[in-house]
Scaffold this active site. Structure first.
Site, PDB file in Angstrom:
ATOM      1  N   ASP A   1      21.925 -69.547 -30.426  1.00  7.34           N
ATOM      2  CA  ASP A   1      23.265 -69.581 -29.833  1.00  7.34           C
ATOM      3  C   ASP A   1      23.662 -71.036 -29.679  1.00  7.34           C
ATOM      4  OD1 ASP A   1      23.348 -66.902 -29.449  1.00  7.34           O
ATOM      5  OD2 ASP A   1      22.757 -66.960 -27.340  1.00  7.34           O
TER       6      ASP A   1
ATOM      7  N   ASP B   1      21.385 -63.753 -25.250  1.00 10.95           N
ATOM      8  CA  ASP B   1      21.436 -63.664 -23.793  1.00 10.95           C
ATOM      9  C   ASP B   1      22.130 -62.403 -23.292  1.00 10.95           C
ATOM     10  OD1 ASP B   1      23.918 -64.427 -24.657  1.00 10.95           O
ATOM     11  OD2 ASP B   1      23.925 -66.374 -23.669  1.00 10.95           O
TER      12      ASP B   1
ATOM     13  N   ASP C   1      22.860 -58.237 -27.293  1.00 14.53           N
ATOM     14  CA  ASP C   1      21.979 -58.989 -28.188  1.00 14.53           C
ATOM     15  C   ASP C   1      20.623 -58.305 -28.350  1.00 14.53           C
ATOM     16  OD1 ASP C   1      23.801 -60.970 -28.627  1.00 14.53           O
ATOM     17  OD2 ASP C   1      23.065 -62.272 -27.032  1.00 14.53           O
TER      18      ASP C   1
HETATM   19  P1  ATP Z   1      27.329 -68.686 -27.861  1.00 10.37           P
HETATM   20  O1  ATP Z   1      27.345 -67.423 -28.625  1.00 10.37           O
HETATM   21  O2  ATP Z   1      26.892 -69.836 -28.648  1.00 10.37           O
HETATM   22  O3  ATP Z   1      26.662 -68.608 -26.538  1.00 10.37           O
HETATM   23  P2  ATP Z   1      29.885 -68.436 -26.698  1.00 10.37           P
HETATM   24  O4  ATP Z   1      29.561 -68.645 -25.262  1.00 10.37           O
HETATM   25  O5  ATP Z   1      31.176 -68.990 -27.173  1.00 10.37           O
HETATM   26  O6  ATP Z   1      28.847 -69.035 -27.643  1.00 10.37           O
HETATM   27  P3  ATP Z   1      30.343 -65.733 -26.102  1.00 10.37           P
HETATM   28  O7  ATP Z   1      29.832 -65.868 -24.707  1.00 10.37           O
HETATM   29  O8  ATP Z   1      30.062 -64.510 -26.864  1.00 10.37           O
HETATM   30  O9  ATP Z   1      29.837 -66.895 -26.994  1.00 10.37           O
HETATM   31  O10 ATP Z   1      31.894 -65.961 -26.023  1.00 10.37           O
HETATM   32  C1  ATP Z   1      32.717 -65.741 -27.137  1.00 10.37           C
HETATM   33  C2  ATP Z   1      34.085 -66.272 -26.863  1.00 10.37           C
HETATM   34  O11 ATP Z   1      34.676 -65.541 -25.784  1.00 10.37           O
HETATM   35  C3  ATP Z   1      34.134 -67.713 -26.424  1.00 10.37           C
HETATM   36  O12 ATP Z   1      34.165 -68.597 -27.492  1.00 10.37           O
HETATM   37  C4  ATP Z   1      35.398 -67.783 -25.611  1.00 10.37           C
HETATM   38  O13 ATP Z   1      36.512 -67.934 -26.458  1.00 10.37           O
HETATM   39  C5  ATP Z   1      35.456 -66.414 -24.988  1.00 10.37           C
HETATM   40  N1  ATP Z   1      34.879 -66.430 -23.636  1.00 10.37           N
HETATM   41  C6  ATP Z   1      33.696 -66.911 -23.255  1.00 10.37           C
HETATM   42  N2  ATP Z   1      33.480 -66.734 -21.954  1.00 10.37           N
HETATM   43  C7  ATP Z   1      34.595 -66.148 -21.475  1.00 10.37           C
HETATM   44  C8  ATP Z   1      35.006 -65.684 -20.199  1.00 10.37           C
HETATM   45  N3  ATP Z   1      34.226 -65.811 -19.128  1.00 10.37           N
HETATM   46  N4  ATP Z   1      36.234 -65.134 -20.092  1.00 10.37           N
HETATM   47  C9  ATP Z   1      37.003 -64.990 -21.163  1.00 10.37           C
HETATM   48  N5  ATP Z   1      36.672 -65.378 -22.386  1.00 10.37           N
HETATM   49  C10 ATP Z   1      35.506 -65.963 -22.556  1.00 10.37           C
END
Ligand code: ATP
Length: 943
Positions: free
Chosen positions: A358, A682, A686
């Site tokens: 990630d 996480d 997943d």
């Molecule tokens: P990674 O997969 O590397 O951990 P990430 O944190 O971007 O990256 P996700 O947590 O799946 O992956 O989030 C995907 C997308 O959703 C983010 O890029 C963001 O645009 C949106 N996002 C993340 N957190 C929030 C939240 N708390 N509320 C709303 N949208 C969110």
């Protein structure tokens, strides 16, 4: 059980909570949904109810663990040898043919003692290993968010007590039984309890009939079940063994202690050795009888030789050394913040060829700071550091007053309200409880003068569509304040509406659901040009490596029903508010870790839910990908068939905007291409990818309980560099295992050949008694082998490509080396035996025994490195080996010179000349091993 109304100061949990109303349940347990228990109440109840732990009733009993030790085929063979040896002694006793001073049944007793000792040691090791795994398990013991003393806080799940108010969200494993107080879209997978694979939708405001079955009690949540969606507030009603899971405690899923592939292969090896030795025994006896022309008088000698060979072939010390090595490996890994949940991972980690990681938190620091805000008419730079809600908004270099820009206000409201994190000032610093992305935007709201806590009281949340990595956005519905006009000096974004919904998430997705935009105090219809402009701004920020969120809102007159399809029906026709770009800097140590990966032939791959440009910028900064590298987005991936994806996986190093189910496809495609994949994760979704990966890695800090449960390893610090460190440890463990296997088995081959040679040479008598052989296998082989398990990594351990996990333990020349060194070993001892028999006759057996032991010391020193000469290795880098060699040599000399030990082990005191000759022959093994290294070096240089 009935509700407690007695005089006892602490409430007794009852079991029929599903028949009680929320209010009744709260009063029964003397708790309060808003304030929770006080710290003191919680402490008292912990005293009363005990820790929230399941007693481990499942698993094997101590007796069965002990018995299992004796079912090992090699030990069974030793028992057989002991019995035959006992029968021979008995016959000799009856015939009176025992030589003077010889203690009858000595070998039998010694072998049985070793068998029992081995069994007890194995038993103790297993018990210790179970305890160590239990300790590791408690390290990974989940945290639970509760409200205590009116404050939300994370506590150890062990300290939960009845009456606690527990907060649940997606990905959490429920830590106790409880009565729901409120819920939003809460879906719980109860398969651990009911076997039902589908998630159950829970509802708080119900009172159910007494005879409702467990699976239908939808106002109750149960320990051990998993929240797959939504959130809920729960009154804890039962903890520890007083839960439904406690009643069926054998369902307990803990850290698994399954045998590693190596342990399984060692069992197979045991079978091969036993059958091989039985064949050898048959050959020696039949061959001996034929040679003597069927003379039965030689039978006893042949049987004795056979028994010695059978004992010699069994590497008695090996299982213990392997267990200890794996245990040491897990301990070293914990010290480097990698917690092993499944033992096979220790030895297979070294074979990883691809690490899929990630981005957020693993490659980056997960400490977000908002830097830019772009509304439809203006771009603002935001100053300030960390999560402190202190800092100013600037246009260009000029600070501005936030209330002069009316578009900012609804955006900042959205930041504070569409948010589940909590910002706290603790220990002299601003800290967040919850998602760092959300923490950063509470801080942003604070910088604009909006404080989340009072605001949430003014705008009570009445509904929500929670965030998930699939949807990449979240929405909350709040009630407008009853007293209007309280919002700064500006008009409210809309008037005459009872509710307002705020949405935030991936800008492209949020924008897709917008039909208008906020401009000053007004709204206007979004044109295509404006959409292009917004996406352009998004790309600009993402291209600079920022994490960008889009914000929107919608006014509502009535509260919509938030069913399964709420996302489709409610999150529509939104008003666009703006973009917020936050910096999540790469972890400085990851750059070095990525470089080490490349040196070690491991390919790092980034798989992120974030925007492709953000992903690309971070991947470039870290060296995971270069300018021309191919990025595959979730959308593109969706269109590819699995075989098409398989064609691409070797080239793509960045996957962006992917959903958890894409991760599963990526792992499968990589595995199809023959890769050995480690994959981080996480979220609750997943779990399938983590299970599919060869090494599933969960995040210790941000990871959900569900992902941890599915993983082989947990990163205690969520850091990519830790994966690389664990891989290095894995390679070292595997190298060390191979090192002592070639050391131990080479010696066994040498012993067997030497013993077999004696009758062939017509020496009359067995050169080594079973007792002496046991001594060699356990002490003179065992101690140095244990020390070899502590060998530090070779300098090139992370500079060579990974070895296939499917390769045999004897691959890459190890099998051939063992046989070669065994033969060299045998030639030396046989030569010595011939000389000693002729010139130092009464002492020849002791000379053979001593030479075998001392030669192994030289061998232990030589096998420390595969390709470096002993003089090139720092002698003190493994002090254990120095000690082991010194102690073992001293013990061997004691066996030869201490009278009482002489009697017991059947040795004779050697003269200095005899000892010197033994030493001379012993060094030949060391010289041979070193010459081999020189030869290989010369050969390679030539090539
Ligand atoms: P990674 O997969 O590397 O951990 P990430 O944190 O971007 O990256 P996700 O947590 O799946 O992956 O989030 C995907 C997308 O959703 C983010 O890029 C963001 O645009 C949106 N996002 C993340 N957190 C929030 C939240 N708390 N509320 C709303 N949208 C969110």
């Amino acid at each position: 059980m009935t509700p407690s109304t007695n005089s006892h100061s602490l409430p007794q949990p009852l079991s029929a909570w599903h028949t009680e109303s929320i209010e009744k349940s709260l009063s029964e347990l003397d708790s309060n949904a808003q304030t929770g228990l006080s710290e003191q109440q919680a402490a008292e109840r912990l005293q009363h109810y005990g820790l929230n732990e399941l007693e481990e009733t499942g698993g094997r009993s101590s007796w069965s663990i002990l018995l299992d030790q004796f079912t090992n085929i090699m030990l069974l063979m030793l028992i057989g040898v002991a019995i035959i040896s006992g029968v021979l002694d008995l016959l000799a006793l009856q015939k009176g043919s025992l030589s003077a001073g010889e203690v009858p049944f000595k070998d039998t007793i010694a072998i049985l003692a070793i068998v029992i000792l081995n069994g007890i040691l194995g038993y103790l090791q297993e018990i210790r290993a179970e305890k160590a795994l239990a300790a590791l398990k408690s390290l990974a013991s989940p945290k639970v968010r509760v409200i205590r003393g009116s404050k939300p806080m994370d506590v150890d799940s062990k300290t939960l007590v009845p009456g606690d108010i527990m907060l649940l969200e997606a990905g959490v494993q429920v830590s106790a039984d409880g009565r729901l107080i409120e819920e939003s879209n809460l879906q719980v997978r109860e398969s651990a309890l009911t076997g039902e694979a589908h998630a159950v939708t829970k509802q708080a405001n119900l009172v159910l009939a007494e005879d409702t079955s467990l699976g239908d009690r939808i106002n109750i949540v149960y320990q051990g079940t998993e929240v797959v969606q939504g959130r809920g507030t729960v009154l804890v009603t039962g903890t520890g063994m007083k839960t439904e899971l406690g009643r069926i405690a054998e369902l307990l899923q803990g850290v698994e202690s399954e045998p590693t592939p190596l342990q399984r292969r060692m069992t197979q090896l045991g079978n091969v050795l036993v059958s091989g030795s039985l064949i050898l025994v048959a050959i020696v006896i039949v061959g001996g009888l034929i040679r003597s022309g069927g003379n039965l008088n030689v039978l006893q000698e042949l049987v004795e030789v056979s028994l010695s060979m059978a004992v010699a072939v069994v590497p008695e010390g090996l299982p213990a050394v392997i267990t200890v090595t794996l245990a040491l490996g897990t301990q070293r890994m914990v010290r480097r913040h990698a917690l092993i949940r499944k033992l096979p991972a220790v030895e297979t980690l070294g074979s990883v060829t691809t690490i899929c990681s990630d981005k957020t938190g693993t490659l980056t620091q997960n400490k977000m700071v908002v830097q830019w805000v772009t509304t439809p008419s203006q771009t603002f730079q935001v100053m300030g550091e960390g999560y402190a809600p202190i800092g100013e908004f600037q246009i260009g270099e000029t600070p501005i007053a936030v209330d002069e820009y009316p578009e900012l206000e609804p955006l900042l409201l959205a930041c504070a309200l569409c948010n589940d994190a909590i910002l706290q000032y603790e220990k002299g610093d601003w800290q967040i409880l919850g998602d760092p992305t959300e923490g950063a935007i509470i801080a942003l709201a604070g910088k604009g003068g909006i404080d989340k806590e009072p605001l949430t009281l003014k705008f009570p949340r009445v509904g929500e569509i929670p965030f998930s990595s699939d949807r990449k956005r979240m929405s909350v519905i709040c009630q407008w304040p009853v007293v209007s006009g309280e919002l700064a000096n500006n008009e409210q974004p809309t008037t005459n509406h009872r509710y307002i919904m705020f949405t935030k998430g991936s800008p492209e997705l949020v924008l897709e659901h917008c039909h208008s935009f906020q401009h000053g105090n007004k709204t206007g219809v979004l044109t295509d040009e404006q959409r292009t402009e917004i996406l352009h701004n998004n790309n600009r920020m993402a291209g600079a490596g920022l994490r960008v969120l889009g914000f929107a809102y919608k006014s509502l007159n009535t509260l919509p029903t938030l069913g399964i399809d709420a996302s489709e029906t409610v999150e529509q026709e939104l008003v666009w508010l703006g973009l917020v770009g936050m910096l999540d800097a790469p972890r400085p140590e990851v750059m070095e870790a990525v470089r080490r990966c490349r040196d070690a032939g491991i390919r790092p791959v980034m798989i992120t839910g974030d925007h492709q440009l953000t992903a690309k910028a971070i991947a470039h900064a870290l060296g995971i990908a270069d300018q021309g590298s191919r990025v595959l987005t979730g959308q593109e991936l969706q269109r590819l068939s699995q075989p098409e994806l398989e064609q691409l996986v070797d080239e793509v190093s960045i996957y962006a905007r992917v959903s958890p189910e894409h991760k599963l496809r990526i792992v499968q495609a990589l595995q199809k291409r023959g890769k050995f994949v480690a994959m981080t994760g996480d979220g609750v979704n997943d779990a399938p990818a983590l299970k599919q990966a060869d090494i599933g890695i969960a995040m210790g800090i941000t990871g959900t309980d569900v992902s941890k449960e599915a993983s082989d390893m947990v990163l205690l610090d969520d850091n990519f560099a830790t994966i690389v460190a664990a891989t290095e440890e894995g390679r070292t463990v595997y190298d060390n295992i191979r090192r002592f296997i070639r050391y131990i088995l080479g010696s066994n081959i040498g012993e067997v050949l030497t013993i077999a040679a004696a009758p062939i040479m017509g020496l009359g008598g067995v050169p080594l008694s079973p007792l002496q052989i046991l001594w060699m296998n356990l002490v003179t082989d065992g101690l140095p082998a244990l020390a070899l398990a502590m060998e530090p990594p070779e300098p090139d351990v992370m500079k060579r490509p990974p070895f296939s996990p499917r390769e045999s333990i004897f691959a890459r020349g190890l099998g051939a080396y063992m046989v070669r060194i065994g033969i060299v070993f045998a030639i030396c001892t046989i030569a010595l035996m011939a000389i000693a028999y002729q010139y130092f006759n009464p002492h020849w057996k002791t000379m053979v025994f001593t030479t075998l032991c001392i030669a192994q010391m030289g061998h232990a020193i030589a096998v420390r490195s595969n390709n470096r000469l002993t003089i090139e290795v720092n002698p003190f880098s493994n002090p254990y080996l120095l000690w082991a060699v010194a102690v073992t040599t001293a013990l061997q000399l004691a066996l030869v010179y201490v009278p009482f030990l002489q009697d017991f082990f059947g040795t004779k005191p050697l003269t200095l000349i005899e000892l010197g000759i033994c030493l001379l022959f012993s060094t030949s093994l060391f010289i041979w091993a070193e010459s081999e290294k020189l030869f290989i070096r010369w050969y390679r240089n030539r090539g």
